[in-house]
Design an enzyme around this catalytic site. Structure first.
Site, short mmCIF file in Angstrom:
data_model
loop_
_atom_site.label_atom_id
_atom_site.label_comp_id
_atom_site.label_asym_id
_atom_site.label_seq_id
_atom_site.Cartn_x
_atom_site.Cartn_y
_atom_site.Cartn_z
N LYS A 21 0.84 -1.20 0.00
CA LYS A 21 0.00 0.00 0.00
C LYS A 21 0.88 1.26 0.00
O LYS A 21 1.96 1.30 0.61
CB LYS A 21 -0.90 0.02 1.23
CG LYS A 21 -1.96 -1.10 1.24
CD LYS A 21 -2.94 -0.95 0.08
CE LYS A 21 -4.07 -1.94 0.18
NZ LYS A 21 -5.03 -1.64 1.24
N GLN A 71 -0.67 -13.05 10.40
CA GLN A 71 -1.10 -12.86 9.02
C GLN A 71 0.15 -12.77 8.16
O GLN A 71 1.26 -12.76 8.67
CB GLN A 71 -1.93 -11.59 8.91
CG GLN A 71 -1.20 -10.36 9.41
CD GLN A 71 -2.13 -9.30 9.97
OE1 GLN A 71 -3.19 -9.60 10.50
NE2 GLN A 71 -1.74 -8.05 9.83
N ASP A 108 -2.84 -6.26 0.78
CA ASP A 108 -1.45 -6.58 1.12
C ASP A 108 -1.35 -7.58 2.27
O ASP A 108 -0.23 -7.86 2.74
CB ASP A 108 -0.69 -5.30 1.50
CG ASP A 108 -1.39 -4.49 2.60
OD1 ASP A 108 -2.60 -4.72 2.85
OD2 ASP A 108 -0.72 -3.63 3.22
N ASP A 132 -2.76 -8.46 17.58
CA ASP A 132 -3.55 -7.77 16.58
C ASP A 132 -4.78 -8.60 16.22
O ASP A 132 -4.68 -9.77 15.83
CB ASP A 132 -2.68 -7.54 15.33
CG ASP A 132 -3.35 -6.65 14.31
OD1 ASP A 132 -3.56 -5.47 14.61
OD2 ASP A 132 -3.65 -7.16 13.20
N ASN A 133 -5.96 -7.98 16.36
CA ASN A 133 -7.22 -8.60 15.94
C ASN A 133 -7.39 -10.05 16.39
O ASN A 133 -7.64 -10.95 15.57
CB ASN A 133 -7.34 -8.55 14.41
CG ASN A 133 -7.63 -7.15 13.90
OD1 ASN A 133 -8.31 -6.37 14.55
ND2 ASN A 133 -7.09 -6.83 12.74
N GLU A 179 -6.10 -6.66 21.17
CA GLU A 179 -6.59 -5.53 20.39
C GLU A 179 -7.85 -5.99 19.67
O GLU A 179 -7.82 -6.38 18.50
CB GLU A 179 -5.51 -5.05 19.40
CG GLU A 179 -5.89 -3.76 18.68
CD GLU A 179 -6.23 -3.97 17.21
OE1 GLU A 179 -6.55 -2.98 16.54
OE2 GLU A 179 -6.19 -5.11 16.72
N LYS A 183 0.92 4.44 9.45
CA LYS A 183 0.96 3.04 9.06
C LYS A 183 1.56 2.86 7.66
O LYS A 183 2.06 1.78 7.33
CB LYS A 183 -0.45 2.45 9.08
CG LYS A 183 -1.04 2.22 10.45
CD LYS A 183 -2.46 1.73 10.38
CE LYS A 183 -2.58 0.42 9.63
NZ LYS A 183 -3.96 -0.11 9.64
N TYR A 184 1.51 3.91 6.85
CA TYR A 184 1.91 3.77 5.46
C TYR A 184 3.07 4.68 5.06
O TYR A 184 3.48 4.67 3.90
CB TYR A 184 0.72 4.07 4.54
CG TYR A 184 -0.48 3.22 4.88
CD1 TYR A 184 -0.54 1.87 4.53
CD2 TYR A 184 -1.56 3.76 5.57
CE1 TYR A 184 -1.64 1.08 4.86
CE2 TYR A 184 -2.67 2.98 5.90
CZ TYR A 184 -2.69 1.64 5.54
OH TYR A 184 -3.77 0.86 5.88
#
Length: 698
Positions: free
Chosen positions: A254, A314, A349, A384-385, A413, A522-523
């Site tokens: 991204k 992930q 991504d 994360d998640n 989170e 983040k990007y």
């Protein structure tokens, strides 16, 4: 199994004992149960508890503090990390039974002839107690038993020595017909599991150089990020959370603001984990080497900071797992691997794992990765998640890790449905993100915090005013006063709180139509001029440092169960307190939710919740301004959002610490000459009042 006495509704118990309740080392853990018996004889209850080493601790006597409800309470204080076991026992208490009968008969004017059997029974009970009391007290007990059998003494003098043993025989009771309840588990973590202050920054932004026409962007490193550590420590934080530090995928990377097209200088999202350089057990080469990371952890520790890592299960499309284990992912009808989606959001991504295709293989690999970082010195993981992965997997992983290293903590989170958030806490997550960010009125916050306190046996909240993903509307439009307000609420309502870097600089510009930062870190790399902002007075860092200092210095703020709200007649204001009965430490906070206008309010304090009597006057010292005030039950406050949107008071008048256990109902006074008026010895309660007592007549 048949039990002589019913023992019901034991607490703390999570999901009928399926999962252990939670506590931390040094925490006073309330234990309660409902127990009762037939007739009028006295019942006693106690807690038997065993440490992680299997050794029994001295049993803790429980007290009936809800007259007529047969509810018994005690507190225990675990002193080691690991799994504890506790059991509630109920027993016939012959001494209290004797005490109650004798005092009533004496009060009724009965003489020695009427009490002959009672006196003999009392002597028998005391003789049975000789082997239970400490050696230094045995002579007192022996003398009291002898007095009961001495027909030459006046009745009052025969009885008084035995009645004066009430406190001793409360602590060392004669127990008959002992009934043992079910065993329940209590997992005890280190104190940081409950009390912590988190700060999140991206190491690649610290010391980074953005791209120019003449030069490409230059990432920050662990070495340059070390320069930020003193500033974080100066604000009083003790946990430094790093987003993923692993190689970032190049396929479908991204660009800025989550655009689908990445330019040559775009660094990608750290959560798109994995590339040719490795996966979640590797370090992004731009940040440094494993040795550099170890140096960074050591430097953080020197500043009093513990490093927490992100655990994101992930993969980027070019993660080694994708080619080595394609069965770990979901293949769509057209043969492509499914990327992550949360409509309308798409994460091209990122490939989510499919835990149902090869659960054993995935479990083994993730456990290996986690233990790798544990071996590198990491003891805290921000997950994360977690709500997008199977719950049985998390239950398995967390307890596998804790068998190796019990000190490891896991922060969930999970911004999702309440039942799932609570479920993650039950299965083992140490802390949880919460809905704090979206509770924007005093009434909403009070109701939500009451829900969290009710779940304190298994769910520990961590309040964050912002994250890289979340810039709430309140901060977008509330100006600097709202940044102060949300910091006060997060830091002083919850024992654990955190902020994402840039909060102290009042960063508030959102991507249009979203609760997300414009030019999201983040990007892209986002270096900040920390020193310049501090020098120009454009930083909230000094205020945050005060909040964290107040938190650190006041034991009452280290706990969640003691949160109490007080009435105030302005709906724009919230008033709450925390009181530590052991030290007498008390903190009272009044905070405005209005960042624009001055608000007045009149508070009505629940004085017993502060460890005070209703009529007491006391001095409060405002930790934010240094001012002191004389307060009582009712008080007026004025809060100016630009000058002072909150009062943070510590009670300065010396208040004697309350006893760890509330006293039971007092013994009745006697009218017989020479018998002490306080027959309970001042330390032990009598049995709960029976239904035919005069106090029930109404």
């Amino acid at each position: 199994m048949t039990r002589r006495f019913p023992i019901e509704d034991v607490s703390p118990v999570v999901s009928c004992g399926r999962y252990p309740a939670k506590a931390v080392v040094g925490e006073l853990v309330p234990v309660s149960a409902r127990a009762y018996r037939e007739g009028h004889d006295a019942l006693g209850c106690n807690v038997v508890w065993l440490g992680p080493d299997g050794a029994a601790r001295p049993f803790t006597r429980m007290r009936p503090v809800e007259p007529g409800q047969d509810r018994w309470h005690a507190t225990i204080r675990p002193d080691a990390v690991g799994e504890w076991v506790f059991t509630v026992e109920a027993f016939h208490d012959p001494y209290l039974t004797w005490q109650n009968a004798v005092t009533k008969k004496l009060a009724a004017g009965q003489g020695p002839e009427d009490l002959a059997n009672d006196l003999a029974e009392g002597a028998r009970v005391l003789e049975a107690a000789l082997d239970l009391v400490p050696a230094a007290e045995r002579e007192r007990v022996r003398v009291a038993a002898k007095a009961l059998r001495d027909d030459d003494r006046p009745l009052a003098r025969r009885v008084a020595p035995a009645l004066e043993l009430a406190g001793l025989l409360w602590d060392h009771p004669v127990r008959e017909l002992v009934t043992t309840g079910e065993e329940y588990r209590l997992w005890v973590d280190r104190p940081r599991a409950l009390f912590s202050a988190w700060y999140e920054f991206f190491p690649r932004s610290e010391g980074a150089v953005p791209a120019t026409v003449d030069a490409p962007a230059q990432s920050g490193t662990f070495g340059t990020a070390m320069e930020r550590l003193p500033g974080v420590a100066a604000m009083g934080f003790d946990v430094l959370y790093l987003p993923p530090i692993h190689p970032i995928g190049r396929i479908n990377r991204k660009g800025r603001n989550n655009s689908l097209t990445a330019g040559p200088d775009d660094v990608g999202s750290p959560w798109a984990i994995g590339a040719a350089e490795g996966g979640p057990d590797a370090i992004h080469p731009d940040l440094g080497t494993p040795e550099d990371f170890r140096d960074f952890i050591a430097a953080a520790a020197e500043q009093g900071l513990e490093v927490a890592m992100d655990l994101a299960l992930q993969a980027a499309p070019d993660h080694p797992w994708v080619t080595e284990h394609p069965e770990w992912f979901t293949t769509r009808a057209d043969g492509t691997i499914a990327y992550a989606e949360n409509p309308p959001k798409k994460y091209q991504d990122i490939y989510p794992l499919n835990f149902d295709n090869d659960p054993e293989g995935i479990r083994a690999e993730i456990l290996r990765v986690v233990l790798h970082w544990v071996g590198e010195g990491i003891r805290i993981f921000r997950v994360d998640n977690p709500h997008t992965k199977p719950f049985d997997f998390w239950h398995w992983l967390i307890w596998q890790v804790k068998q190796v290293e019990p000190d490891v903590l896991f922060l969930a989170e999970a911004f999702t449905r309440p039942a799932i958030m609570h479920g993650l806490g039950k299965i083992g997550f140490t802390q949880s993100y919460t809905y704090f960010t979206w509770r924007t009125s005093a009434a909403e916050m009070r109701e939500y915090c009451a829900e969290l306190v009710a779940a304190a046996d298994y769910m520990r909240p961590n309040f964050w005013p912002n994250t890289p993903d979340i810039l709430p509307e309140s901060l977008q439009h509330g100006g600097p006063p709202m940044f102060k307000i949300r910091a006060v609420l997060a830091a002083l309502l919850s024992p654990s709180w955190g902020i994402y870097a840039g909060y102290e600089l009042f960063e508030h510009v959102a991507r249009p139509g979203a609760e997300e930062y414009l030019d999201n870190e983040k990007y892209e790399l986002r270096p900040r001029d920390w020193a310049g902002a501090q020098a120009q007075g454009r930083s909230l860092a000094p205020f945050i440092a005060i909040l964290n200092r107040v938190r650190r210095d006041n034991p009452a703020l280290h706990r969640l169960r003691n949160l109490r709200f007080h009435d105030i007649d302005n709906p724009a204001l919230l008033c709450w307190s925390k009181h530590d009965p052991e030290t007498g430490n008390t903190v009272i906070v009044v905070c405005s939710f209005d960042p624009h206008t001055v608000q007045w309010g009149n508070s009505t304090l629940d004085m017993p919740a502060l460890g005070l009597d209703w009529h007491d006057r006391f001095t409060v010292h405002d930790e934010l301004t240094g001012a002191s005030y004389d307060w009582g039950q009712r008080n007026a406050v004025r809060l100016d959002p630009y000058l002072q949107p909150a009062h943070v008071f510590t009670v300065r008048r010396p208040v004697p610490p309350a006893a760890p256990e509330p006293p039971g109902p007092p013994s009745p006074d006697l009218t017989v000459e020479d018998v002490p008026a306080d027959l309970s010895g001042g330390t032990a309660p009598t049995a709960p009042a029976e239904k035919d007592d005069a106090r029930w007549s109404s």
